[in-house]
Motif scaffolding. Structure first.
Motif, short mmCIF file in Angstrom:
data_model
loop_
_atom_site.label_atom_id
_atom_site.label_comp_id
_atom_site.label_asym_id
_atom_site.label_seq_id
_atom_site.Cartn_x
_atom_site.Cartn_y
_atom_site.Cartn_z
N VAL A 40 -30.98 -3.19 -19.15
CA VAL A 40 -32.23 -3.81 -18.95
C VAL A 40 -32.56 -4.06 -17.35
O VAL A 40 -33.68 -4.58 -17.08
CB VAL A 40 -32.41 -5.10 -19.70
CG1 VAL A 40 -32.40 -4.68 -21.32
CG2 VAL A 40 -31.33 -5.97 -19.31
N LYS A 158 -36.79 1.78 -29.91
CA LYS A 158 -36.15 0.78 -28.89
C LYS A 158 -36.61 0.70 -27.44
O LYS A 158 -37.56 0.09 -26.97
CB LYS A 158 -34.63 1.03 -28.72
CG LYS A 158 -34.24 -0.33 -28.07
CD LYS A 158 -32.56 -0.56 -28.18
CE LYS A 158 -32.16 -1.77 -27.23
NZ LYS A 158 -30.84 -1.90 -27.29
N THR A 162 -39.74 -1.67 -25.71
CA THR A 162 -39.28 -2.67 -24.68
C THR A 162 -39.59 -1.97 -23.17
O THR A 162 -39.65 -2.90 -22.46
CB THR A 162 -37.78 -2.63 -24.77
OG1 THR A 162 -37.11 -1.26 -24.57
CG2 THR A 162 -37.24 -3.28 -25.95
#
Length: 254
Positions: A40, A158, A162
């Motif tokens: 991230v 995912k 995100t």
């Protein structure tokens, strides 16, 4: 004939598929500094929004997948013994050509160096298809590609849920449509052994990173492109959203 669990293990270059985005991270020589395994972590600020390690690795993975799945589709059109297998091959060729075009477009915009060869594991799959004949080819083709597409499907979701980067979001939208179509095509062959596929997807052994990481492109080497062969009909094959992404909107306050 469904392939056995032991056969799948052998085909999968020492084990079943192990798709992890972290294993696909390139070293800093590829143009993006890699100093953390935190997917991230924002590694670049772009006009389309922040780019994270997971975003970058996703673009690399989609490109790498096409480099072996596109040729696999071509083999299926040539070697498949049933109309369903040949049709699945057509969908692979067309779908991955569309994904590849998008990857090649957005990679330089995001300063991502994309691979020019599949991973060693993926090359092993392709080599297996090249050596297979007859019904064995049909079975291996349907089952291996059902596992690989099923394994990446959750990752696409995912990334889509995100990412804050509009270029990566568009690629995820496109990949979702294309990969779901390819999963469906493999199942339509009637050859998928769901028990074995589910086992491979849910209990993949760990593979060395050098088996699931694309080789570093050679400087100056021509960029391989995936294209639809002349005369191949594209009707009825999903290739994903065609809308042009816009720069990310600036946050508003108040």
């Amino acid at each position: 004939m469904p392939i056995s669990r032991s056969s799948i293990g052998t085909i999968f270059v020492g084990g079943a598929l192990s798709v992890t985005l972290a294993a696909l991270a390139y070293p800093s020589m590829l143009g993006i500094q890699t100093t953390s395994s935190n997917s991230v972590r924002v590694i670049a600020s772009t006009q389309w929004g922040p780019l994270t390690e997971a975003d970058r690795n996703f673009v690399v993975f989609v490109r790498s997948a096409g480099l072996w799945e596109g040729p696999s589709g071509q083999l299926a059109m040539e070697k498949g013994t049933s109309a369903a297998v040949r049709e699945a091959g057509r969908h692979l060729v067309i779908g991955h050509a569309a994904l590849d075009a998008n990857c090649r477009k957005i990679a330089p915009e995001l300063n991502i160096t994309i691979p020019n060869q599949p991973t060693p594991q993926q090359q092993g799959f392709l080599d297996k298809f090249k050596s297979d004949t007859g019904k064995q080819f049909d079975s291996d083709f349907a089952n291996i590609l059902r596992v690989t597409h099923g394994s990446i499907f959750n990752t696409i979701a995912k990334i889509r849920s995100t990412t804050e980067n509009t270029l990566v979001r568009q690629l995820a939208d496109q990949a979702n449509d294309v990969v779901l179509d390819h999963i469906t095509q493999m199942e339509k062959t009637g050859l998928v052994n769901f028990d074995q596929v589910n086992f491979q997807e849910t209990t993949p052994p760990k593979l060395p990173s050098n088996q699931v990481t694309p080789p570093v492109p050679q400087p100056g080497a021509p960029l391989i492109t995936l294209t639809v062969p002349p005369g191949l009909p594209t009707a009825g094959v999903p290739t994903g959203p065609a809308a042009e992404p816009t720069p990310a909107a600036s946050p508003t306050t108040g």
